[in-house]
Design a protein around this motif. Structure first.
Motif, short mmCIF file in Angstrom:
data_model
loop_
_atom_site.label_atom_id
_atom_site.label_comp_id
_atom_site.label_asym_id
_atom_site.label_seq_id
_atom_site.Cartn_x
_atom_site.Cartn_y
_atom_site.Cartn_z
N LEU A 143 62.64 -24.61 -33.81
CA LEU A 143 62.52 -23.91 -34.92
C LEU A 143 61.36 -23.27 -35.16
O LEU A 143 60.93 -22.11 -35.40
CB LEU A 143 63.12 -24.38 -35.96
N TYR A 144 60.09 -24.15 -34.94
CA TYR A 144 58.66 -23.75 -35.43
C TYR A 144 57.90 -23.64 -34.03
O TYR A 144 56.56 -23.74 -34.31
CB TYR A 144 58.40 -24.73 -36.33
N THR A 145 58.42 -23.88 -32.88
CA THR A 145 57.49 -24.05 -31.76
C THR A 145 57.69 -23.11 -30.63
O THR A 145 59.02 -22.87 -30.20
CB THR A 145 57.66 -25.55 -31.44
N ALA A 146 56.87 -22.90 -29.83
CA ALA A 146 56.95 -22.48 -28.58
C ALA A 146 56.29 -23.57 -27.77
O ALA A 146 55.18 -24.00 -27.93
CB ALA A 146 56.18 -21.15 -28.14
N GLY A 147 57.37 -24.02 -26.63
CA GLY A 147 56.89 -25.41 -25.98
C GLY A 147 57.35 -26.56 -26.90
O GLY A 147 57.89 -26.59 -27.82
N ARG A 148 56.77 -27.59 -26.48
CA ARG A 148 57.01 -29.18 -26.98
C ARG A 148 56.39 -29.25 -28.47
O ARG A 148 55.40 -28.75 -28.52
CB ARG A 148 56.79 -30.10 -26.22
N ARG A 149 57.04 -29.93 -29.36
CA ARG A 149 56.26 -29.95 -30.79
C ARG A 149 55.53 -31.53 -30.47
O ARG A 149 55.65 -32.16 -29.68
CB ARG A 149 57.43 -30.66 -31.71
N GLY A 150 54.21 -31.28 -31.46
CA GLY A 150 53.21 -32.62 -31.31
C GLY A 150 53.86 -33.46 -32.41
O GLY A 150 54.14 -33.06 -33.68
N VAL A 151 53.93 -34.83 -32.10
CA VAL A 151 54.53 -35.83 -33.12
C VAL A 151 53.68 -36.91 -32.98
O VAL A 151 52.44 -36.94 -32.98
CB VAL A 151 56.11 -35.96 -32.96
N GLY A 152 54.23 -38.27 -32.79
CA GLY A 152 53.54 -39.52 -32.82
C GLY A 152 52.41 -39.29 -32.01
O GLY A 152 51.45 -40.36 -32.29
N GLY A 153 52.28 -38.94 -30.67
CA GLY A 153 51.21 -39.09 -30.02
C GLY A 153 49.79 -38.63 -30.76
O GLY A 153 48.82 -38.99 -30.20
N THR A 154 50.17 -37.61 -31.43
CA THR A 154 48.91 -36.98 -32.45
C THR A 154 48.22 -38.18 -33.08
O THR A 154 46.91 -38.19 -32.86
CB THR A 154 49.35 -36.07 -33.52
N VAL A 155 48.80 -39.40 -33.61
CA VAL A 155 48.08 -40.44 -34.20
C VAL A 155 47.18 -40.91 -33.27
O VAL A 155 46.10 -41.49 -33.42
CB VAL A 155 49.17 -41.50 -34.73
N LEU A 156 47.67 -41.32 -31.92
CA LEU A 156 47.11 -42.00 -30.82
C LEU A 156 45.80 -41.06 -30.42
O LEU A 156 44.81 -41.52 -30.00
CB LEU A 156 47.93 -42.35 -29.78
N VAL A 157 46.00 -39.72 -30.38
CA VAL A 157 44.93 -38.74 -29.82
C VAL A 157 43.89 -39.01 -30.91
O VAL A 157 42.51 -39.15 -30.81
CB VAL A 157 45.53 -37.25 -29.82
N GLU A 158 44.28 -39.00 -32.08
CA GLU A 158 43.19 -38.95 -33.26
C GLU A 158 42.35 -40.30 -33.30
O GLU A 158 40.95 -40.17 -33.48
CB GLU A 158 43.82 -38.60 -34.71
N LYS A 159 43.06 -41.40 -32.88
CA LYS A 159 42.46 -42.79 -32.81
C LYS A 159 41.26 -42.67 -31.89
O LYS A 159 40.32 -42.95 -31.97
CB LYS A 159 43.31 -43.74 -32.85
N ILE A 160 41.87 -42.33 -30.57
CA ILE A 160 41.02 -42.41 -29.46
C ILE A 160 40.11 -41.29 -29.32
O ILE A 160 38.93 -41.94 -28.83
CB ILE A 160 42.09 -42.55 -28.14
N ALA A 161 40.29 -40.13 -29.60
CA ALA A 161 39.20 -39.46 -29.64
C ALA A 161 38.15 -39.35 -30.74
O ALA A 161 36.98 -39.34 -30.66
CB ALA A 161 39.71 -37.75 -29.96
N GLY A 162 38.55 -40.16 -31.95
CA GLY A 162 37.63 -40.41 -32.67
C GLY A 162 36.88 -41.63 -32.58
O GLY A 162 35.65 -41.50 -32.84
N ALA A 163 37.42 -42.46 -31.66
CA ALA A 163 36.41 -43.53 -31.33
C ALA A 163 35.41 -43.16 -30.36
O ALA A 163 34.06 -43.48 -30.11
CB ALA A 163 37.29 -44.56 -30.59
#
Lengths: 333, 333
Positions: A143-163
């Motif tokens: 409904l709101y996306t072309a391609g796949r949606r960003g969900v739970g993986g985002t939390v992991l990206v934020e933690k690891i990129a943040g470190a």
């Protein structure tokens, strides 16, 4: 609609103000335009990391602002992308001269508004890179996306990129590890109940008393199918099967297993799901090296859960374990 | 009944097994009789701390087992006290020769079963002291209680007593500070919706679509009154007024403000409540020195919240700030 709110139009403003008051040691809150910034930002020489998106997914993103994770979060209205203005303001507020990474969940509005803000920031001389997360295997377009949606993986990206940013990596290096985490993360969710967006005042969709939605999005947007309620183990299997075959995850892989609550499901249920997920991974010879269980990317009071698997490498493990000090994720300090 | 469960009779067993698998670095789980023990227990020379009670209030108590907090948690069936057997087993498992403190929420079954277990442990030569928490100002006696119920204050007692034990305080000293925290804590809660006990299969009580229960217990037991839904600020005022006048809390006091979710209410709402509570305390000249916001003592998927105020002294602040490493509360390591 039963909620602990005042004016439905002031939900985000009042909640962010409360968040800022409760966590004044970690963040400062700017109300015009609205964004939440790490208390000690900008940090000279450190890559700044900004994420954001519609509200209603708390603790994402404001709950992840602090040492070792995000430098700023930009909340839109509930389930609505923030406009470029506050994204630009947040980007400028965290620019310490080493550039700024935008972490953007793949929803059309978010992608457009972050792009515009990045362009405006570039004009002002700030080096901006963007990583778009798209870990949801449930549907190709939505409904709101072309391609796949960003969900739970985002939390992991934020933690690891943040470190990575915290240890002094360059903008290119931080963007690279963020891309790598996203590329190795797969998620899928389900809903037992809908949620109610405050300013809408009614359920975002309807489910019969014995029905659940498999592959739900974090805004209640449709998933793959509606099925009759079945025992937890079967539900977990329905989420894990498409996740496992997609990357694919294989025997000998080391993973982070993230069982996420949609906001309204009690912890007892999330741990029952974790138990089954661990069993399935064990049978497949996949090693769970790290775990995360709880409500981290939610849909207001929706009952349901999502499962995210991240295939780990040594650097990701090191960055996952690195100290983090935010309202919703904290260890090592 | 829509839940992510398998057999309703195996909810606690399977959830505890999942908890143990997810947090094997922090705890070990014994299934017969069921109890959760800190991974490095018993610790020679350290006072052991055991708490427990009916399940369905997660993360309480298992989520608080670990360095600086509980040495063991004993989960009963959902909303049902554990029997003396597992309490005794947990007590023996954490006895490092310096005695064991039982932290017991004031419900008739819990008090009786912990007393029996304490007697049995004494026979085996273990020095046991008990602290009964009773911080809920809503009702004098209740469905399951003689005297006031133990609610949110219990989390604060467990953290602060846990830190005292960790630094090497004696059993008398740990019991004293636990009593002091309980004596200075006051709480009250409200519910927007009921919850469903899995083995019962139906709502524990009913509320009309525009009704809320003020002074609710953590098992859905009746509170003070049912009122029509009103804005968040009014709801907060209704909880704070009886809390403030009870101790009483006065201008110049330093407090810990704990806004707790009942399990099914999203974080956005808890922070809206926090904002108003902070406003009221500010107007009264009461200083918020520490805060805690989130779902820490819950009633399954119930929507609602409770507010706890703890009047702090210097020692409590020091012990609150001390490192803690549990599944649900972690800082400083």
């Amino acid at each position: 609609m039963k909620k602990i709110i005042n004016d439905p139009k002031r939900v985000v403003d009042e909640s962010v103000a409360g968040f800022g008051a409760a966590h004044a040691d970690l963040v400062r809150v700017e109300m015009d335009p609205i964004h939440i910034v790490r208390a000690d930002a900008p940090i000279a020489g450190k890559v700044g990391i900004v994420s954001g998106g519609g509200s209603g997914h708390e603790p994402l993103h404001a709950g992840f602002v602090g040492f070792g994770m995000l430098d700023a979060a930009v909340p839109g209205a509930v389930f609505t992308s923030p406009t470029p203005d506050p994204i630009l303001a947040a980007t400028k507020a965290v620019d310490g001269g080493a550039g700024v990474l935008h972490i953007v969940k793949n929803y059309t509005g978010d992608v457009l508004n972050f792009e515009t803000a990045a362009d405006l920031a570039s004009v002002e001389g700030i080096d901006v890179r963007s990583v778009v997360t798209n870990d949801d295997v449930a549907v190709k377009d939505s409904l709101y996306t072309a391609g796949r949606r960003g969900v739970g993986g985002t939390v992991l990206v934020e933690k690891i990129a943040g470190a990575a940013a915290e240890r002094g990596d360059s903008l290119d290096e931080v963007a690279e590890v963020a891309e790598r985490v996203n590329a190795n993360a797969r998620s899928m969710g389900l809903a037992l109940t809908p949620c109610i967006v405050p300013h809408a005042g009614e359920e975002s969709f309807t489910l019969a008393e014995d029905e659940i939605e498999i592959g739900i999005g974090i805004h209640g947007e449709p998933g793959r199918e509606r099925i009759k309620l079945e025992p937890a183990d079967g539900l977990v299997d329905r989420l894990l099967a498409p996740i496992l075959e997609d990357l694919p995850f294989e025997s000998g892989d080391r993973v982070l297993l993230f069982v996420n609550g949609m906001g309204g499901s009690p912890l007892v249920e999330l741990y029952i799901a974790y138990r089954r997920a661990a069993e399935v991974l064990g049978e497949r010879g996949i090693e769970i090296a790290r775990s995360l269980v709880g409500n981290y990317i939610t849909s207001l009071e929706m009952q349901g859960m999502s499962i995210t698997l991240l295939k780990l490498d040594d650097e990701m493990v090191e960055l996952w374990d690195a100290p983090v000090q935010t309202a919703a994720l904290r260890w090592g300090r």
